[in-house]
Design a protein around this motif. Structure first.
Motif, PDB file in Angstrom:
ATOM      1  N   VAL A  23      -4.749   0.972  -1.821  1.00  0.00           N
ATOM      2  CA  VAL A  23      -5.794  -0.054  -1.690  1.00  0.00           C
ATOM      3  C   VAL A  23      -6.380  -0.067  -0.283  1.00  0.00           C
ATOM      4  O   VAL A  23      -6.917  -1.072   0.163  1.00  0.00           O
ATOM      5  CB  VAL A  23      -5.225  -1.454  -2.039  1.00  0.00           C
ATOM      6  N   VAL A  78      -6.541  -3.771  -8.620  1.00  0.00           N
ATOM      7  CA  VAL A  78      -5.087  -3.681  -8.794  1.00  0.00           C
ATOM      8  C   VAL A  78      -4.494  -5.055  -9.083  1.00  0.00           C
ATOM      9  O   VAL A  78      -3.636  -5.214  -9.960  1.00  0.00           O
ATOM     10  CB  VAL A  78      -4.434  -3.049  -7.539  1.00  0.00           C
ATOM     11  N   HIS A 124       0.839  -1.193   0.000  1.00  0.00           N
ATOM     12  CA  HIS A 124       0.000   0.000   0.000  1.00  0.00           C
ATOM     13  C   HIS A 124       0.877   1.247   0.000  1.00  0.00           C
ATOM     14  O   HIS A 124       1.882   1.325   0.715  1.00  0.00           O
ATOM     15  CB  HIS A 124      -0.922   0.014   1.221  1.00  0.00           C
ATOM     16  N   HIS A 138      -7.917  -3.227   4.041  1.00  0.00           N
ATOM     17  CA  HIS A 138      -7.857  -3.216   2.581  1.00  0.00           C
ATOM     18  C   HIS A 138      -9.259  -2.995   2.026  1.00  0.00           C
ATOM     19  O   HIS A 138     -10.230  -3.548   2.544  1.00  0.00           O
ATOM     20  CB  HIS A 138      -7.311  -4.545   2.050  1.00  0.00           C
ATOM     21  N   ASN A 139      -9.350  -2.202   0.963  1.00  0.00           N
ATOM     22  CA  ASN A 139     -10.622  -2.011   0.270  1.00  0.00           C
ATOM     23  C   ASN A 139     -10.799  -3.150  -0.736  1.00  0.00           C
ATOM     24  O   ASN A 139      -9.946  -3.343  -1.608  1.00  0.00           O
ATOM     25  CB  ASN A 139     -10.629  -0.664  -0.444  1.00  0.00           C
ATOM     26  N   LYS A 141     -10.859  -2.000  -4.621  1.00  0.00           N
ATOM     27  CA  LYS A 141      -9.572  -1.438  -5.061  1.00  0.00           C
ATOM     28  C   LYS A 141      -8.497  -2.519  -5.125  1.00  0.00           C
ATOM     29  O   LYS A 141      -7.717  -2.582  -6.081  1.00  0.00           O
ATOM     30  CB  LYS A 141      -9.129  -0.320  -4.105  1.00  0.00           C
ATOM     31  N   LEU A 142      -8.443  -3.350  -4.097  1.00  0.00           N
ATOM     32  CA  LEU A 142      -7.434  -4.399  -4.039  1.00  0.00           C
ATOM     33  C   LEU A 142      -7.594  -5.374  -5.203  1.00  0.00           C
ATOM     34  O   LEU A 142      -6.616  -5.716  -5.878  1.00  0.00           O
ATOM     35  CB  LEU A 142      -7.539  -5.139  -2.705  1.00  0.00           C
TER      36      LEU A 142
END
Length: 431
Positions: A400, A420, A361, A412-413, A416-417
């Motif tokens: 993330v 990516v 991150h 962690h989202n 988003k994670l």
């Protein structure tokens, strides 16, 4: 009109079946005509010709033709609309989504890569929640070394493998995730013997008793709960973790390791070298993409890698492999650890270099979050870039993280994670 054009999208297998149906209608009509020796067909065509000739005499063909075409298209549109509406109502009663949108999403998901995720705890379920948007071919390999809380009590009383992490993963992969998560996480606050137990743990324990073992219980539960993907225990052995600390102590039991508050120098399990589930090895062999983490380094991720067959299978895989590093250090496990320290712990713990890249991150949490975490001796995991690159790992930097505005908890989202990770996979897959 846009909704109808969606039915022409490639990959839905609709256009070919409509064409096949039209050919079937023509062949059926031809068969009837041949069987009837054309006599009824001939008179019918003659009658139709007379009627059409009369109509075109009264109404010019440049007027009657378009009118007939418009009426025909309206009947087709009306009929198809009602047909699709009836099918949608039968398959998705009360659903807001159009059937074509469901078919397109289904086709996209089942064209997704075969993803294997190794881990445990809340970190794994968070990742699964995001990945299920991109692929239906997800397999979560989950640790079964938990011996605390409700899982630990059920393990002692019933002799079953701990269901806690498996419960979280099943809920994360379910279609009705929000409702199922609330149901599975519900803990009884009253009742003799029920206090402290979660409904999900009791459900899986009962399923294990009915089906005979945890693997069958998970498979049956997945069907009942409409789970997208699979959840597999790393092993069916009754595994107990142990850790040797820097001060010489040997701690046994997963829940006791973190509570010991010492620097871990070696991890192992009893029995030593537990056998892997055959389905786990098959899934790793067929994987297009392998993700390790996120989760507690020593008590969620490493226990899976203490199964030698699993580490050997991952090491032998040619699929892109990535490790998702935690955002914050964990008191009692990774105090003061950098990104390179996390990697060394995994390499040394399983004896293999299992991944090609590490996701770190980028953004630092807010000052309020840093103060709150510092009070429990937790800090952001520092990226020591040179040391990480010396270990032969590519660094993937991305934002993330989610931070709760009220509690300042850092997580962690999921979306988003997953975005990516899939973007990196696409690039690595083409290399």
């Amino acid at each position: 009109m846009n909704r109808w054009f969606k039915w022409l999208a490639p990959g839905l297998f609709v256009k070919r079946w409509l064409l096949l149906s039209a050919i079937g209608v023509l062949l059926t009509s031809l068969g009837v005509a041949i069987w009837a020796k054309l006599t009824p067909i001939f008179y019918l065509i003659q009658l139709t010709s007379t009627i059409l000739e009369t109509i075109t005499t009264v109404i010019p063909n440049y007027v009657s033709g378009p009118i007939a075409i418009i009426c025909g298209l309206m009947f087709i549109f009306w009929g198809q609309t009602r047909t699709v509406g009836s099918i949608t109502e039968a398959l998705k009663p009360g659903g807001d989504e159009e059937l074509v949108d469901v078919l397109i999403a289904h086709r996209r998901l089942y064209r997704g890569p075969k993803i294997v995720v190794v881990g445990g705890g809340t970190g794994l379920s968070t990742l699964l929640r995001g990945l299920k948007i991109y692929s239906a071919h997800i397999t979560a390999i989950v640790t079964v070394a938990d011996d605390g809380g409700s899982s630990g009590r059920l393990r002692q009383e019933f002799g079953v493998l701990p269901p806690g992490d498996i419960r979280n993963c099943l809920a994360a992969l379910a279609d009705q995730e929000k409702l199922l998560t609330e149901l599975f996480q519900y803990r009884f606050s009253a009742g003799n013997g029920l206090v402290g137990h979660s409904f999900g743990n009791l459900f899986l324990t009962a399923m294990s008793e009915i089906t005979g073992d945890l693997e069958r219980a998970i498979a049956a539960s997945s069907e009942v709960l409409a789970v997208r993907g699979r959840v597999l225990p790393a092993t069916l052995s009754d595994v107990c973790l142990w850790a040797e600390l820097e001060d010489g102590r040997r701690i046994e039991g997963e829940s006791n390791i973190t509570a010991a508050n010492g620097k871990i120098v070696k991890m192992g399990c009893t029995p030593e070298n537990p056998p892997a589930l055959p389905a786990v090895l098959k899934t790793i062999h067929e994987a297009d993409y392998i993700i390790i983490g996120p989760g507690s380094l020593y008590t969620s991720i490493l226990p899976n890698l203490l199964v030698p067959e699993i580490t050997d299978a991952i090491a032998a895989s040619t699929a892109p492999r990535i490790y998702v590093c935690n955002i914050m250090t964990q008191p009692g496990e990774t105090d003061g650890y950098t990104v390179a320290d996390h990697i060394r712990a995994l390499d040394n713990g399983c004896g293999h270099s299992l991944f090609d890249a590490v996701l770190v991150h980028r953004k630092v949490p807010s000052a309020e979050a840093l103060i709150k975490y510092a009070q429990v001796n937790s800090h952001p995991v520092f990226l020591d870039r040179e040391a990480t690159e010396e270990l032969g790992r590519r660094i993937v930097l991305a934002n993330v993280m989610d931070e709760d505005e009220h509690t300042n908890l850092v997580r962690h989202n999921p979306e988003k994670l997953a975005r990516v990770l899939l973007r990196w996979y696409s690039r690595a897959h083409l290399m």
